[in-house]
Design an enzyme around this catalytic site. Sequence first.
Site, mmCIF file in Angstrom:
data_model
loop_
_atom_site.group_PDB
_atom_site.id
_atom_site.type_symbol
_atom_site.label_atom_id
_atom_site.label_comp_id
_atom_site.label_asym_id
_atom_site.label_seq_id
_atom_site.Cartn_x
_atom_site.Cartn_y
_atom_site.Cartn_z
ATOM 1 N N LYS A 144 0.845 -1.207 0.000
ATOM 2 C CA LYS A 144 0.000 0.000 0.000
ATOM 3 C C LYS A 144 0.877 1.253 0.000
ATOM 4 O O LYS A 144 0.703 2.142 -0.845
ATOM 5 C CB LYS A 144 -0.892 0.011 1.236
ATOM 6 C CG LYS A 144 -1.547 1.359 1.534
ATOM 7 C CD LYS A 144 -2.476 1.336 2.736
ATOM 8 C CE LYS A 144 -1.763 1.551 4.022
ATOM 9 N NZ LYS A 144 -1.510 2.980 4.377
ATOM 10 N N ASN A 145 1.811 1.332 0.941
ATOM 11 C CA ASN A 145 2.543 2.586 1.132
ATOM 12 C C ASN A 145 3.528 2.879 0.010
ATOM 13 O O ASN A 145 3.833 4.041 -0.262
ATOM 14 C CB ASN A 145 3.220 2.603 2.494
ATOM 15 C CG ASN A 145 2.174 2.683 3.607
ATOM 16 O OD1 ASN A 145 1.011 3.003 3.344
ATOM 17 N ND2 ASN A 145 2.555 2.352 4.816
ATOM 18 N N CYS B 145 -5.694 8.221 9.097
ATOM 19 C CA CYS B 145 -5.961 7.627 10.414
ATOM 20 C C CYS B 145 -5.676 8.660 11.509
ATOM 21 O O CYS B 145 -4.802 9.480 11.395
ATOM 22 C CB CYS B 145 -5.056 6.419 10.623
ATOM 23 S SG CYS B 145 -5.560 5.026 9.615
ATOM 24 N N ARG C 206 0.113 14.270 13.107
ATOM 25 C CA ARG C 206 0.550 14.148 11.710
ATOM 26 C C ARG C 206 0.962 15.525 11.147
ATOM 27 O O ARG C 206 0.380 16.038 10.222
ATOM 28 C CB ARG C 206 -0.527 13.514 10.823
ATOM 29 C CG ARG C 206 -1.203 12.270 11.367
ATOM 30 C CD ARG C 206 -0.304 11.087 11.631
ATOM 31 N NE ARG C 206 0.254 10.444 10.464
ATOM 32 C CZ ARG C 206 -0.354 9.487 9.756
ATOM 33 N NH1 ARG C 206 -1.563 9.121 10.089
ATOM 34 N NH2 ARG C 206 0.237 8.925 8.709
ATOM 35 N N ASP D 45 3.578 0.144 12.378
ATOM 36 C CA ASP D 45 2.354 -0.387 11.745
ATOM 37 C C ASP D 45 2.058 -1.820 12.155
ATOM 38 O O ASP D 45 1.017 -2.359 11.781
ATOM 39 C CB ASP D 45 2.479 -0.314 10.217
ATOM 40 C CG ASP D 45 2.507 1.117 9.728
ATOM 41 O OD1 ASP D 45 2.861 1.338 8.561
ATOM 42 O OD2 ASP D 45 2.219 2.018 10.541
ATOM 43 N N ARG E 114 -8.931 -0.251 3.815
ATOM 44 C CA ARG E 114 -7.988 0.766 3.329
ATOM 45 C C ARG E 114 -6.650 0.128 2.978
ATOM 46 O O ARG E 114 -5.934 0.600 2.100
ATOM 47 C CB ARG E 114 -7.740 1.838 4.395
ATOM 48 C CG ARG E 114 -8.951 2.638 4.760
ATOM 49 C CD ARG E 114 -8.597 3.790 5.671
ATOM 50 N NE ARG E 114 -7.497 4.561 5.081
ATOM 51 C CZ ARG E 114 -7.054 5.702 5.621
ATOM 52 N NH1 ARG E 114 -7.594 6.171 6.719
ATOM 53 N NH2 ARG E 114 -6.059 6.368 5.055
HETATM 54 C C1 EPZ Z 1 4.109 6.673 6.668
HETATM 55 O O1 EPZ Z 1 3.330 7.710 7.222
HETATM 56 C C2 EPZ Z 1 3.152 5.518 6.458
HETATM 57 N N1 EPZ Z 1 2.083 5.920 5.535
HETATM 58 C C3 EPZ Z 1 2.538 5.098 7.803
HETATM 59 O O2 EPZ Z 1 1.720 3.942 7.565
HETATM 60 C C4 EPZ Z 1 3.680 4.707 8.751
HETATM 61 O O3 EPZ Z 1 3.138 4.377 10.010
HETATM 62 C C5 EPZ Z 1 4.662 5.875 8.886
HETATM 63 O O4 EPZ Z 1 5.144 6.260 7.575
HETATM 64 C C6 EPZ Z 1 5.848 5.533 9.753
HETATM 65 O O5 EPZ Z 1 6.513 4.435 9.236
HETATM 66 C C7 EPZ Z 1 2.347 5.956 4.209
HETATM 67 O O6 EPZ Z 1 3.451 5.696 3.764
HETATM 68 C C8 EPZ Z 1 1.205 6.366 3.321
HETATM 69 P P1 EPZ Z 1 6.131 9.863 9.067
HETATM 70 P P2 EPZ Z 1 3.956 9.215 7.337
HETATM 71 O O7 EPZ Z 1 6.168 11.151 8.339
HETATM 72 O O8 EPZ Z 1 4.832 9.491 6.179
HETATM 73 C C9 EPZ Z 1 6.436 12.924 12.620
HETATM 74 C C10 EPZ Z 1 -0.227 2.608 7.717
HETATM 75 O O9 EPZ Z 1 -0.896 2.109 8.636
HETATM 76 N N2 EPZ Z 1 6.494 13.954 11.573
HETATM 77 O O10 EPZ Z 1 7.312 8.958 8.994
HETATM 78 O O11 EPZ Z 1 2.853 10.148 7.634
HETATM 79 C C11 EPZ Z 1 5.025 12.391 12.764
HETATM 80 O O12 EPZ Z 1 4.281 13.199 13.630
HETATM 81 C C12 EPZ Z 1 0.303 4.036 7.833
HETATM 82 O O13 EPZ Z 1 0.046 2.018 6.630
HETATM 83 C C13 EPZ Z 1 6.829 15.245 11.942
HETATM 84 O O14 EPZ Z 1 7.079 15.525 13.117
HETATM 85 O O15 EPZ Z 1 4.850 9.022 8.650
HETATM 86 C C14 EPZ Z 1 5.222 11.024 13.325
HETATM 87 O O16 EPZ Z 1 5.342 11.137 14.724
HETATM 88 C C15 EPZ Z 1 -0.011 4.656 9.187
HETATM 89 N N3 EPZ Z 1 6.868 16.207 10.974
HETATM 90 C C16 EPZ Z 1 6.569 10.598 12.751
HETATM 91 O O17 EPZ Z 1 7.182 11.781 12.230
HETATM 92 C C17 EPZ Z 1 6.601 15.929 9.652
HETATM 93 O O18 EPZ Z 1 6.673 16.850 8.801
HETATM 94 C C18 EPZ Z 1 6.436 9.576 11.634
HETATM 95 O O19 EPZ Z 1 5.756 10.181 10.589
HETATM 96 C C19 EPZ Z 1 6.251 14.605 9.313
HETATM 97 C C20 EPZ Z 1 6.216 13.639 10.287
#
Ligand code: EPZ
Length: 418
Positions: A22-23, A117, A122, A307, A399
Site C-alpha cells: 500500500k505505502n 488515520c 501528523r 504499523d 484501506r
Molecule cells: C508513513 O506515514 C506511512 N504511511 C505510515 O503507515 C507509517 O506508520 C509511517 O510512515 C511511519 O513508518 C504511508 O506511507 C502512506 P512519518 P507518514 O512522516 O509518512 C512525525 C499505515 O498504517 N512527523 O514517517 O505520515 C510524525 O508526527 C500508515 O500504513 C513530523 O514531526 O509518517 C510522526 O510522529 C499509518 N513532521 C513521525 O514523524 C513531519 O513533517 C512519523 O511520521 C512529518 C512527520
Amino acid sequence: MGRILIKGGVPLRGTVKVSGAKNASLALLCAAILAKNEIILENVPDISDVRVMIEIINSLGAKAAWETPDILRIVPPEKLNAGAPIHLVKKLRASNLLLGPMLARFGQATVALPGGCNIGIRPMDLHFKGLTGLGADLYLEHGCVCGSTSERLKGARVYLDFPSVGATENIMMAATLAKGQTLIENAAKEPEIVDLANFLNAMGAKVRGAGTDVIKIDGVPSLNGGVRFPVIPDRIEAGTFMVVAAATGGDITMENMIPAHVQPLIAKLREANAEVIEGEDTLRVCVNKPLKSIDIKTMPYPGFPTDMQSQLMAMLSVIPGTSVLVENIFENRFMVADELKRMGARIKVEGRMAVIEGVDALEGAQVKATDLRAGAALIVAGLIASGETEICNANFIDRGYHNLEEKLKTLGADIRRK
Ligand code: EPZ
C-alpha cells in the site's frame, strides 16, 4: 461502514499470497505525475486507499485505470486541472505526497491538509522545511496547503529532524527535477523509500543512497516515464499474517514477499518462541512450543515497525506473563487497547507505554476499528477469542488489506462480512 464477524479458536494453516505494498503504491502514484509518458505499475493492491489516490491524480488531469486486477496504466497529466478535490484528499494522509511532484513539474500545488488515520497529530513541518529549502513558497489557506515556485526548484541540503517517511518521499520527488544536487540527511530508510527511488530512476531520475541516512538527488530536466514497474510486496500485510500464524498457534506460509523487509518482526516472533523459516520470497511461521511474553519498542526502519504494534498487542494479550510495548513514532496509537479490554485483555496504557498482562483467553465481543492497523489487530483478536467477535467500522481494514477475509478463509478462518 461494514461489519466483520469472526468465530475464533481455530489454528490457521496453509499458504497465502501477499499483495503489493500500500505505502509504496501510494508514493508511486504521486511520483507518476512527474513523468511525461505512460507508466505501467504491476502488483498494485486493489484497496480503498489506492482507489482514492487514483481518483485524486485523475482529478489533477492524469488518466489512471486498472488493466487487470493488479496492473495500473497511468497517463500522466500534461497540465494541472484545478487542485485535488478536498473531499478525497481529506480521506488520505498520503495525498500530501502530491506536493513535491506538483511543484516540481508544474510549479504550483494545492492540496487540502490531509486526513487519514487519527493515530497522531501528523504535522507537515519537515515536508515544508524541505520543499521551501528547494525554493517553493508554501502557505496554508482555507485548510489547504498551497505552494508555488516562480522558477525551477533548486537543489538544497535538507536535514530531517526526524526520519519522516513522507517528508523524505516528498523532497526526493521534488528534487528529481530541481536544478543541481539535493542532499537529504537523516532520511527515512524504509523499503518503500528504496522502491520509490528505484521507480524514479527507472523514469530517468538520478537518485542515490536510498535506504541509507543520506540520499543524493541530481536534478534532471524531465522524467520520461514509459516504464513498467512492479511494486514491492506489502511487508505489513505479510507481518499481519505472520502474527495471525503465531497468535492462532497455526502454520502459515506467506508467498510473494521479501523476508529482508520483515527482519525486526522475525526477530521478535522468534524471541516469543514462534518458529520462522525464511525462503527466498516466502516465509513460514508456525508454533511448536508455548509462546512467551516479549517487549517491543517501535522505531524508524530498520527498527520494529509502528504499523505492526497493534497486531502484536492483540497476540501478546493471551501470552502468559507481562509484555511492554513502547510506541515511539505516533502519539496516539494505543486506541485498540480499549477494544481489546472489552474482549477481556488486561492492558494498562501510560503515555507512550502499554503494559499487557497475558490472560488465559479473550472472549468474543462487539468491538470497533478506530484505524487501519487497529482493525487488523481486532481481526487477530477475533481469530484467537472464544465465541463470536463482531468488528464494526470494518471499512478501515479495507484501506490497507486486499481481500483479507477471503485470504483468511483459505487458511481455515470462520470469518464473514455482514
Ligand atoms: C508513513 O506515514 C506511512 N504511511 C505510515 O503507515 C507509517 O506508520 C509511517 O510512515 C511511519 O513508518 C504511508 O506511507 C502512506 P512519518 P507518514 O512522516 O509518512 C512525525 C499505515 O498504517 N512527523 O514517517 O505520515 C510524525 O508526527 C500508515 O500504513 C513530523 O514531526 O509518517 C510522526 O510522529 C499509518 N513532521 C513521525 O514523524 C513531519 O513533517 C512519523 O511520521 C512529518 C512527520
